[in-house]
Design a protein around this motif. Structure first.
Motif, short mmCIF file in Angstrom:
data_model
loop_
_atom_site.label_atom_id
_atom_site.label_comp_id
_atom_site.label_asym_id
_atom_site.label_seq_id
_atom_site.Cartn_x
_atom_site.Cartn_y
_atom_site.Cartn_z
N GLN A 26 31.86 86.04 32.12
CA GLN A 26 30.78 85.06 32.12
C GLN A 26 30.60 84.47 30.73
O GLN A 26 30.38 83.26 30.57
CB GLN A 26 29.48 85.73 32.60
CG GLN A 26 29.50 86.10 34.09
CD GLN A 26 28.31 86.93 34.51
OE1 GLN A 26 27.65 87.55 33.69
NE2 GLN A 26 28.04 86.95 35.82
N TYR A 30 31.01 80.58 29.59
CA TYR A 30 29.95 79.92 28.82
C TYR A 30 30.53 79.30 27.54
O TYR A 30 30.26 78.14 27.21
CB TYR A 30 28.86 80.94 28.46
CG TYR A 30 27.84 80.42 27.49
CD1 TYR A 30 26.78 79.61 27.93
CD2 TYR A 30 27.90 80.74 26.13
CE1 TYR A 30 25.84 79.12 27.03
CE2 TYR A 30 26.97 80.26 25.24
CZ TYR A 30 25.94 79.45 25.69
OH TYR A 30 25.02 78.96 24.81
N SER A 34 30.03 75.40 27.21
CA SER A 34 28.65 75.26 26.70
C SER A 34 28.46 73.99 25.86
O SER A 34 27.43 73.31 25.96
CB SER A 34 28.27 76.49 25.89
OG SER A 34 29.13 76.63 24.78
N MET A 55 19.93 73.84 30.33
CA MET A 55 21.25 74.45 30.30
C MET A 55 21.17 75.94 30.65
O MET A 55 22.04 76.48 31.34
CB MET A 55 21.86 74.27 28.91
CG MET A 55 23.29 74.73 28.83
SD MET A 55 24.04 74.09 27.36
CE MET A 55 25.10 75.41 26.90
N GLN A 56 20.14 76.58 30.17
CA GLN A 56 19.95 78.01 30.48
C GLN A 56 19.83 78.20 31.99
O GLN A 56 20.50 79.05 32.58
CB GLN A 56 18.70 78.52 29.78
CG GLN A 56 18.43 80.00 30.00
CD GLN A 56 17.14 80.45 29.33
OE1 GLN A 56 16.61 79.74 28.45
NE2 GLN A 56 16.65 81.60 29.71
N PHE A 59 23.23 77.45 33.78
CA PHE A 59 24.27 78.49 33.71
C PHE A 59 23.92 79.70 34.58
O PHE A 59 24.81 80.32 35.17
CB PHE A 59 24.51 78.91 32.26
CG PHE A 59 25.64 78.15 31.62
CD1 PHE A 59 26.97 78.42 31.97
CD2 PHE A 59 25.41 77.16 30.68
CE1 PHE A 59 28.01 77.71 31.40
CE2 PHE A 59 26.45 76.45 30.10
CZ PHE A 59 27.76 76.72 30.47
N VAL A 60 22.66 80.03 34.64
CA VAL A 60 22.27 81.14 35.54
C VAL A 60 22.62 80.78 36.97
O VAL A 60 23.13 81.61 37.75
CB VAL A 60 20.76 81.44 35.39
CG1 VAL A 60 20.30 82.42 36.47
CG2 VAL A 60 20.47 82.02 34.02
N PHE A 63 26.45 81.12 37.54
CA PHE A 63 26.90 82.50 37.75
C PHE A 63 26.39 83.09 39.07
O PHE A 63 27.06 83.93 39.66
CB PHE A 63 26.47 83.38 36.57
CG PHE A 63 27.12 82.99 35.28
CD1 PHE A 63 28.48 82.78 35.20
CD2 PHE A 63 26.36 82.81 34.12
CE1 PHE A 63 29.09 82.41 34.01
CE2 PHE A 63 26.96 82.44 32.93
CZ PHE A 63 28.33 82.24 32.86
N PRO B 27 25.02 74.15 21.20
CA PRO B 27 23.77 74.73 21.71
C PRO B 27 23.17 75.71 20.70
O PRO B 27 23.83 76.10 19.74
CB PRO B 27 24.23 75.46 22.97
CG PRO B 27 25.65 75.78 22.74
CD PRO B 27 26.20 74.71 21.85
N LEU B 31 21.18 80.96 22.75
CA LEU B 31 21.11 80.54 24.16
C LEU B 31 21.84 81.53 25.08
O LEU B 31 21.36 81.83 26.18
CB LEU B 31 21.70 79.13 24.30
CG LEU B 31 21.48 78.47 25.67
CD1 LEU B 31 20.01 78.41 26.03
CD2 LEU B 31 22.08 77.07 25.69
N TRP B 32 22.99 82.01 24.64
CA TRP B 32 23.71 82.99 25.49
C TRP B 32 22.87 84.26 25.68
O TRP B 32 22.85 84.84 26.78
CB TRP B 32 25.06 83.33 24.88
CG TRP B 32 25.67 84.51 25.61
CD1 TRP B 32 25.83 85.76 25.13
CD2 TRP B 32 26.11 84.53 26.97
NE1 TRP B 32 26.37 86.58 26.10
CE2 TRP B 32 26.54 85.86 27.25
CE3 TRP B 32 26.17 83.57 27.97
CZ2 TRP B 32 27.04 86.24 28.49
CZ3 TRP B 32 26.67 83.96 29.21
CH2 TRP B 32 27.09 85.28 29.47
N ILE B 35 20.50 83.56 28.37
CA ILE B 35 21.18 83.55 29.68
C ILE B 35 21.53 84.97 30.10
O ILE B 35 21.36 85.35 31.28
CB ILE B 35 22.44 82.66 29.62
CG1 ILE B 35 22.05 81.20 29.42
CG2 ILE B 35 23.27 82.80 30.88
CD1 ILE B 35 23.21 80.27 29.08
N LEU B 39 20.43 86.80 33.51
CA LEU B 39 21.39 87.38 34.46
C LEU B 39 21.07 88.84 34.76
O LEU B 39 21.19 89.29 35.91
CB LEU B 39 22.82 87.26 33.90
CG LEU B 39 23.40 85.84 33.83
CD1 LEU B 39 24.73 85.85 33.07
CD2 LEU B 39 23.60 85.28 35.22
#
Lengths: 192, 570
Positions: A26, A30, A34, A55-56, A59-60, A63, B27, B31-32, B35, B39
């Motif tokens: 993942q 990203y 990204s 964007m957050q 992406f969730v 996935f 970004p 940010l990751w 995310i 998740l």
């Protein structure tokens, strides 16, 4: 036993890893998309903060739904489409889809011969972000994403004619901005 | 160019697309991490949804097992208290109109008077009476309701002809069906009618092979003495269902239920401990937002076919020892040619006039969503099934006084009632034509425990189609055969009547398809035809019934209201 199995591409491996919920895969996906998706979100969002939120969430969703990806198009297109849908949803939730009355003057100058090479990407994004939400949306979908007005009408829940008229107005506003920028640049050069 | 109609791509569009379509932007560095956190939360939520699903499934199974176990326990404990009871074999009907008993009682009293004339005769206590006492005591110790009978006999030091005593409802193999509601008295008779030897000696209990004494009962189980009588507890020797097996099967079922309950509890505890270690707040949120449970109320008006015929007078029932026919091997059957013709006519008339009557079922069920479109439904219900016929014929039964050969008529019954058993052994039977035709209604009330699956498929936003199938355990609450003619005896059995010929527990399968409409986000209404077919005959032992037996069924219209708890659609 299959004798002739198609070797899996890197993209296939990446997708299967994401479906399996592997966090490293993942992260790889990203990292791959990204930057492009951030630019997409910035075109639809009025600010960079809202673009990051968009964007957050996008992406969730990617996935969570990647097992539904049918692989009939490049993965990037599918991810981009999810980002656009997320943008549409967020804008709809914030009730920003109503057309605001533009106070700016609409340019009557023809757009032929417009050269954007002198503008930085930030300047162009800033111009688009300054548009009213629905104008911004229609302009992005038509001019940059390449959808036709019928498709845009279905996506936004408006008629094809409304989409056309809103696009024309957005386009005229942008032309006015470009014209003013051009004038101020010329005045600046003459004064020097 | 500012025309509103200008929607052709131009240099401006191309320039913007060239510059921005593949543009990239950096970004935010965190940010990751955001995310990643989302998740993780999402995965926990999915895990808890699955855990919640299994918890609810375990709870649903537990409730179902407990409910079924309780009903079975209730049913079998009732049966165990009546060791002599043989459901479904009993001769016939238990209740009758209030005026009817007087005739029989008078007959008995007259007979008692005759017997008192012979009272001066010496009574010899024989080995047979000793045996009788043993047999009676054995029954009395096992049957609370019949202890009184044994005691009376014991106090009198053996039964004597002409004695009245209290007995509980049942069946007389000699008289066949001798109904008398509200009475619990019996009468002791002795000797074969016309037996000169026994009569002359006045010793009704002499130990000869062709002698016997018999306790004649109203609504009673007969206790028969003597060489010609069947052994105690074998009043219905052919095909009698052994009750000894019931405690064993019940014990097994209890163990199985206990084991499944423990498993369910263990799985619930395991799931709870796992969930407690993780985010409980998320579980609560998931429970509130996406409930799998729903409540369902169903009403099914229907037509009911009981699928019971009348016997062909020329046919030979399986049990040749007892049959309801002109050639019946009872003490005597007065079958005239006219009676034979009437039997045939009554049979034809029954076949022609019997028709389904309005029946209905109501059910309250809890639904549990197994999958997105599949739902498990179970609950409790009530059904009332009716059928009716019109008849011009009644069955008249006669009993003959042993000494004087005087005949007494019992209450007339419907041919249907008489045909529910083949032990129709009153002294004579005839089928007579009445002056006015009368209606007969057959009614069966059941408590039902349905379990089923329902599949729903959306047609559009508001409408859906469904298909449902399931099984149900039907516990007989009451059965009745009601005649509109006052002279004809109506019969009524409750759940506690062990002489009822009808099956106490009946299983059925049902299927339904139809359409549904979403009235609101939580409320749906479904409508569609439903077929319910019973797996067994209404009569408990069809082989012992003179009437041909089929499996009943009902065809109706299912109307159900479903309320989704929590959010309506997932």
């Amino acid at each position: 036993m299959k004798l002739f199995t198609k070797p899996k591409s890197d993209e296939d491996k990446l997708i299967e890893g994401c479906i399996a919920g592997k966090r490293d895969m993942q992260r790889l996906l990203y990292d791959l998309y990204s930057r492009k998706m951030m630019a997409v979100c910035m075109r639809y969002a009025p600010t960079s903060f809202e673009a990051e939120d968009m964007m957050q969430e996008g992406f969730v969703k990617v996935f969570a739904n990647i097992q539904n990806f049918k692989r009939d198009c490049p993965l990037e297109f599918w991810v981009r489409r999810i980002m656009i849908n997320t943008a549409l949803k967020q804008l709809r939730q914030k009730s920003l889809m109503t057309v605001s009355h533009e106070t700016e003057e609409v340019s009557n100058i023809a757009s032929e011969g417009v050269i954007l090479t002198g503008y930085s990407m930030d300047e162009l994004l800033s111009m688009i972000q300054s548009l009213a939400p629905r104008y911004r949306m229609v302009f992005n979908l038509y001019a940059i994403e390449g959808y036709n007005h019928k498709e845009i009408g279905e996506m936004l829940g408006i008629s094809e004619g409304t989409s056309k008229s809103q696009y024309s107005r957005a386009r005229a506003i942008l032309q006015g901005m470009l014209e003013r920028q051009e004038k101020s640049y010329q005045e600046h050069v003459i004064s020097q | 160019m500012s025309s509103a109609n200008n929607h052709k791509r131009n240099t401006l569009e191309d320039e913007f697309q060239r510059r921005l379509f593949d543009a990239e932007a950096r970004p935010a560095p965190d940010l990751w991490a955001r995310i990643d956190h989302d998740l993780t939360v999402q995965e926990n939520k999915d895990y808890k949804k699955r855990a919640l699903f299994y918890r609810q499934l375990a709870a649903a199974c537990f409730v179902l097992f407990a409910l079924t176990g309780a009903l079975l326990a209730y049913y079998y404990s009732g049966s165990l208290n009546q060791p002599g009871a043989q459901p479904g074999i009993a001769a016939a009907p238990a209740t009758k109109s209030a005026a009817a008993p007087a005739t029989v009682e008078e007959a008995m009293q007259a007979y008692a008077t005759q017997q008192e004339e012979a009272a001066a005769m010496a009574y010899t206590y024989t080995e047979e009476t000793a045996t009788t006492k043993q047999a009676t005591n054995a029954r009395g110790t096992n049957q609370d309701g019949r202890t009184a009978t044994a005691k009376v006999i014991k106090l009198n030091d053996g039964p004597q002809a002409g004695d009245y005593y209290n007995v509980s409802p049942g069946y007389s193999s000699y008289l066949g069906y001798t109904p008398m509601p509200g009475r619990s008295r019996g009468y002791v008779s002795g000797g074969f009618p016309g037996n000169a030897a026994g009569g002359a000696q006045g010793n009704l209990f002499a130990p000869h092979g062709n002698r016997y004494i018999q306790i004649i009962t109203w609504e009673s189980v007969t206790i028969t003495f003597g060489n010609s009588a069947p052994a105690t507890g074998q009043q219905f020797p052919v095909g009698s269902q052994s009750l000894a097996a019931r405690p064993k099967s019940f014990a097994e079922m209890s163990e199985a239920q206990q084991a499944s309950r423990q498993q369910a509890q263990q799985s619930v505890e395991a799931a709870q401990s796992k969930l407690a270690a993780q985010q409980p707040k998320t579980v609560e949120a998931a429970t509130k937002s996406n409930s799998r449970w729903s409540l369902n109320l169903a009403y099914v008006p229907s037509v009911f076919e009981q699928n019971i015929g009348l016997p062909d007078p020329l046919s030979m029932p399986k049990n040749s020892a007892n049959r309801f026919s002109l050639a019946a091997a009872g003490p005597s059957v007065n079958a005239s040619k006219e009676s034979f013709q009437n039997i045939s006519a009554a049979r034809d008339e029954f076949e022609e006039s019997t028709q389904p009557a309005y029946s209905y079922a109501v059910e309250a069920k809890a639904g549990f969503k197994l999958k997105k479109k599949l739902k498990l439904l179970t609950g409790i219900g009530y059904s009332e099934s009716k059928s009716r016929s019109r008849s011009n014929f009644i069955v008249r039964q006669f009993w003959t006084k042993p000494r004087s050969n005087e005949r007494y008529e019992l209450s007339p019954t419907t041919y249907f009632t008489s045909a529910l058993n083949d032990g129709f052994s009153s002294d004579s039977v005839s089928v007579a034509r009445t002056g006015d035709s009368f209606d007969t209604e057959y009614k069966y009330r059941h408590l039902t425990v349905p379990v089923g699956l329902q599949y729903e498929h959306d047609i559009n936003k508001d409408w859906f189609v469904y298909a449902a199938a399931g099984v149900a355990a039907n516990f007989l609450l009451e059965s009745s055969v009601t005649a509109s003619n006052q002279e004809v005896q109506s019969v009524n059995y409750t759940a506690d009547d062990y002489d009822s010929p009808f099956r106490n527990v009946q299983f059925s399968g049902n299927g339904s398809v139809g359409v549904g409409k979403r009235i609101s986000s939580n409320l749906t209404l479904a409508l569609g035809p439903e077929v319910r077919h019973y797996f067994n005959t209404l009569v408990a032992d069809p082989d012992k019934a003179a009437a041909p037996q089929g499996k009943p069924y009902a065809i109706g219209m299912n109307m159900s209201l479903n309320y989704q708890l929590g959010n309506s659609r997932k």
